[in-house]
Design a protein around this motif. Structure first.
Motif, PDB file in Angstrom:
ATOM      1  N   PRO A   1      -1.485   7.404  17.674  1.00 44.26           N
ATOM      2  CA  PRO A   1      -1.165   7.070  16.372  1.00 44.26           C
ATOM      3  C   PRO A   1      -1.674   8.067  15.418  1.00 44.26           C
ATOM      4  CG  PRO A   1      -3.095   5.905  17.017  1.00 44.26           C
ATOM      5  CD  PRO A   1      -2.626   6.659  18.329  1.00 44.26           C
ATOM      6  N   GLN A   2      -0.828   8.319  14.325  1.00 39.07           N
ATOM      7  CA  GLN A   2      -1.024   9.118  13.168  1.00 39.07           C
ATOM      8  C   GLN A   2      -2.713   8.925  12.545  1.00 39.07           C
ATOM      9  OE1 GLN A   2       2.190   8.582  10.665  1.00 39.07           O
ATOM     10  NE2 GLN A   2       3.149  10.612  11.275  1.00 39.07           N
ATOM     11  N   VAL A   3      -3.293  10.119  12.089  1.00 42.56           N
ATOM     12  CA  VAL A   3      -4.214   9.909  11.141  1.00 42.56           C
ATOM     13  C   VAL A   3      -3.862   9.138   9.921  1.00 42.56           C
ATOM     14  CG1 VAL A   3      -5.938  11.068   9.927  1.00 42.56           C
ATOM     15  CG2 VAL A   3      -5.209  12.019  12.211  1.00 42.56           C
ATOM     16  N   GLY A   4      -4.705   8.213   9.769  1.00 40.54           N
ATOM     17  CA  GLY A   4      -4.423   7.166   8.438  1.00 40.54           C
ATOM     18  C   GLY A   4      -3.601   6.095   8.974  1.00 40.54           C
ATOM     19  N   GLY A   5      -2.952   6.126  10.182  1.00 36.59           N
ATOM     20  CA  GLY A   5      -2.260   4.884  10.545  1.00 36.59           C
ATOM     21  C   GLY A   5      -1.398   4.279   9.853  1.00 36.59           C
ATOM     22  N   GLY A   6      -0.460   3.613  10.716  1.00 42.50           N
ATOM     23  CA  GLY A   6       0.570   2.872   9.834  1.00 42.50           C
ATOM     24  C   GLY A   6       1.601   3.340   8.826  1.00 42.50           C
ATOM     25  N   GLY A   7       1.791   4.796   9.012  1.00 38.82           N
ATOM     26  CA  GLY A   7       2.803   5.439   8.318  1.00 38.82           C
ATOM     27  C   GLY A   7       2.005   5.773   6.711  1.00 38.82           C
TER      28      GLY A   7
ATOM     29  N   ALA B   1      -7.791  -5.044  -6.460  1.00 40.02           N
ATOM     30  CA  ALA B   1      -7.102  -5.189  -7.422  1.00 40.02           C
ATOM     31  C   ALA B   1      -5.914  -4.106  -7.695  1.00 40.02           C
ATOM     32  CB  ALA B   1      -7.856  -5.618  -8.704  1.00 40.02           C
ATOM     33  N   THR B   2      -6.585  -2.863  -7.799  1.00 48.25           N
ATOM     34  CA  THR B   2      -5.758  -1.724  -8.170  1.00 48.25           C
ATOM     35  C   THR B   2      -4.600  -1.274  -6.976  1.00 48.25           C
ATOM     36  OG1 THR B   2      -7.705  -0.870  -9.582  1.00 48.25           O
ATOM     37  CG2 THR B   2      -6.003   0.895  -8.809  1.00 48.25           C
ATOM     38  N   ALA B   3      -5.279  -1.491  -5.871  1.00 43.06           N
ATOM     39  CA  ALA B   3      -4.197  -1.310  -4.536  1.00 43.06           C
ATOM     40  C   ALA B   3      -3.291  -2.211  -4.733  1.00 43.06           C
ATOM     41  CB  ALA B   3      -5.161  -1.581  -3.602  1.00 43.06           C
ATOM     42  N   ALA B   4      -3.512  -3.690  -4.973  1.00 44.05           N
ATOM     43  CA  ALA B   4      -2.460  -4.621  -5.321  1.00 44.05           C
ATOM     44  C   ALA B   4      -1.484  -4.274  -6.384  1.00 44.05           C
ATOM     45  CB  ALA B   4      -2.905  -5.925  -5.498  1.00 44.05           C
ATOM     46  N   ALA B   5      -1.900  -3.558  -7.584  1.00 46.79           N
ATOM     47  CA  ALA B   5      -1.068  -3.259  -8.505  1.00 46.79           C
ATOM     48  C   ALA B   5      -0.134  -2.014  -8.382  1.00 46.79           C
ATOM     49  CB  ALA B   5      -2.075  -2.890  -9.954  1.00 46.79           C
ATOM     50  N   ILE B   6      -0.795  -1.036  -7.493  1.00 48.51           N
ATOM     51  CA  ILE B   6       0.127  -0.076  -6.992  1.00 48.51           C
ATOM     52  C   ILE B   6       1.287  -0.640  -5.936  1.00 48.51           C
ATOM     53  CG2 ILE B   6       0.163   1.973  -5.535  1.00 48.51           C
ATOM     54  CD1 ILE B   6      -2.679   2.512  -6.245  1.00 48.51           C
ATOM     55  N   VAL B   7       1.078  -1.481  -5.332  1.00 48.28           N
ATOM     56  CA  VAL B   7       1.901  -2.205  -4.321  1.00 48.28           C
ATOM     57  C   VAL B   7       2.899  -2.943  -5.134  1.00 48.28           C
ATOM     58  CG1 VAL B   7       2.368  -3.628  -2.570  1.00 48.28           C
ATOM     59  CG2 VAL B   7       0.447  -1.929  -2.301  1.00 48.28           C
ATOM     60  N   ALA B   8       2.585  -3.649  -6.132  1.00 48.77           N
ATOM     61  CA  ALA B   8       3.405  -4.582  -6.931  1.00 48.77           C
ATOM     62  C   ALA B   8       4.237  -3.468  -7.804  1.00 48.77           C
ATOM     63  CB  ALA B   8       2.533  -5.216  -7.943  1.00 48.77           C
TER      64      ALA B   8
ATOM     65  N   GLY C   1      -0.523  17.621   4.974  1.00 50.37           N
ATOM     66  CA  GLY C   1      -1.912  17.392   4.539  1.00 50.37           C
ATOM     67  C   GLY C   1      -2.499  16.067   4.961  1.00 50.37           C
ATOM     68  N   GLY C   2      -2.083  15.012   5.123  1.00 51.69           N
ATOM     69  CA  GLY C   2      -2.479  13.803   5.597  1.00 51.69           C
ATOM     70  C   GLY C   2      -2.899  13.114   4.117  1.00 51.69           C
ATOM     71  N   ALA C   3      -2.210  13.234   3.211  1.00 51.94           N
ATOM     72  CA  ALA C   3      -2.458  12.376   1.965  1.00 51.94           C
ATOM     73  C   ALA C   3      -1.851  11.102   2.235  1.00 51.94           C
ATOM     74  CB  ALA C   3      -1.484  13.145   1.010  1.00 51.94           C
ATOM     75  N   VAL C   4      -2.537   9.895   1.353  1.00 50.89           N
ATOM     76  CA  VAL C   4      -1.955   8.854   1.521  1.00 50.89           C
ATOM     77  C   VAL C   4      -0.671   8.496   0.714  1.00 50.89           C
ATOM     78  CG1 VAL C   4      -2.857   6.372   0.720  1.00 50.89           C
ATOM     79  CG2 VAL C   4      -4.491   8.049   1.616  1.00 50.89           C
ATOM     80  N   SER C   5       0.317   7.923   1.265  1.00 49.23           N
ATOM     81  CA  SER C   5       1.512   7.924   0.920  1.00 49.23           C
ATOM     82  C   SER C   5       1.553   6.777  -0.115  1.00 49.23           C
ATOM     83  CB  SER C   5       2.587   7.902   1.857  1.00 49.23           C
ATOM     84  OG  SER C   5       3.725   7.339   1.480  1.00 49.23           O
ATOM     85  N   LEU C   6       2.151   7.179  -1.375  1.00 47.45           N
ATOM     86  CA  LEU C   6       2.124   6.058  -2.309  1.00 47.45           C
ATOM     87  C   LEU C   6       3.253   5.065  -1.963  1.00 47.45           C
ATOM     88  CD1 LEU C   6       1.880   8.377  -5.743  1.00 47.45           C
ATOM     89  CD2 LEU C   6      -0.090   6.773  -4.499  1.00 47.45           C
ATOM     90  N   ASN C   7       4.066   5.556  -1.342  1.00 51.54           N
ATOM     91  CA  ASN C   7       5.433   4.772  -1.001  1.00 51.54           C
ATOM     92  C   ASN C   7       5.431   3.949   0.321  1.00 51.54           C
ATOM     93  OD1 ASN C   7       6.908   5.581  -3.424  1.00 51.54           O
ATOM     94  ND2 ASN C   7       7.450   7.561  -2.434  1.00 51.54           N
ATOM     95  N   SER C   8       4.547   4.261   0.950  1.00 48.36           N
ATOM     96  CA  SER C   8       4.448   3.504   2.334  1.00 48.36           C
ATOM     97  C   SER C   8       2.975   2.881   2.621  1.00 48.36           C
ATOM     98  CB  SER C   8       4.999   4.310   3.388  1.00 48.36           C
ATOM     99  OG  SER C   8       3.910   5.267   3.771  1.00 48.36           O
ATOM    100  N   ALA C   9       2.118   3.237   2.126  1.00 49.41           N
ATOM    101  CA  ALA C   9       0.487   2.764   2.322  1.00 49.41           C
ATOM    102  C   ALA C   9       0.841   1.481   2.052  1.00 49.41           C
ATOM    103  CB  ALA C   9      -0.347   3.570   1.580  1.00 49.41           C
ATOM    104  N   SER C  10      -0.214   0.618   3.058  1.00 51.12           N
ATOM    105  CA  SER C  10      -0.607  -0.821   2.434  1.00 51.12           C
ATOM    106  C   SER C  10      -1.586  -0.880   1.515  1.00 51.12           C
ATOM    107  CB  SER C  10      -0.785  -1.608   3.684  1.00 51.12           C
ATOM    108  OG  SER C  10      -2.246  -0.899   4.159  1.00 51.12           O
ATOM    109  N   ALA C  11      -1.878  -2.153   0.764  1.00 49.07           N
ATOM    110  CA  ALA C  11      -3.017  -2.321  -0.027  1.00 49.07           C
ATOM    111  C   ALA C  11      -4.181  -2.034   0.369  1.00 49.07           C
ATOM    112  CB  ALA C  11      -2.912  -3.759  -0.751  1.00 49.07           C
TER     113      ALA C  11
END
Length: 91
Positions: free
Chosen positions: A16-22, A50-57, A28-38
């Motif tokens: 699996p990739q570092v960070g998992g789940g795409g 709450a902020t993570a849910a707002a990003i996904v929403a 650079g291994g940054a967290v993808s704003l377009n594919s990361a889960s909450a």
């Protein structure tokens, strides 16, 4: 899927990739704003459930992020919080 979105399909039996789940961006291994889960987004500094849910929403309502700076359009993310996570996120 939406135009410009990328999906990584992992080969069967591959490590699996570092960070998992795409969540890891191609560079650079940054967290993808377009594919990361909450739950993956909560690993960012200053981002709770709450902020993570707002990003996904925001992503679901407006389509994929086209620039990291669009994070400041998300409710609960101001300049200070954005600067704290800026180098840890990607598209």
């Amino acid at each position: 899927l939406v135009d410009g979105q990328q999906i990584h399909v992992q080969a069967i039996g591959a490590a699996p990739q570092v960070g998992g789940g795409g969540a890891a961006a191609a560079g650079g291994g940054a967290v993808s704003l377009n594919s990361a889960s909450a739950s993956e987004l909560t690993a960012l500094p200053g981002v709770g459930e709450a902020t993570a849910a707002a990003i996904v929403a925001h992503r679901e309502a407006n389509g994929p992020f086209t620039a990291v700076e669009q994070l400041m359009d998300v409710r609960g993310i101001g300049p200070a919080k954005f600067e704290a996570m800026r180098d840890m996120v990607g598209l």
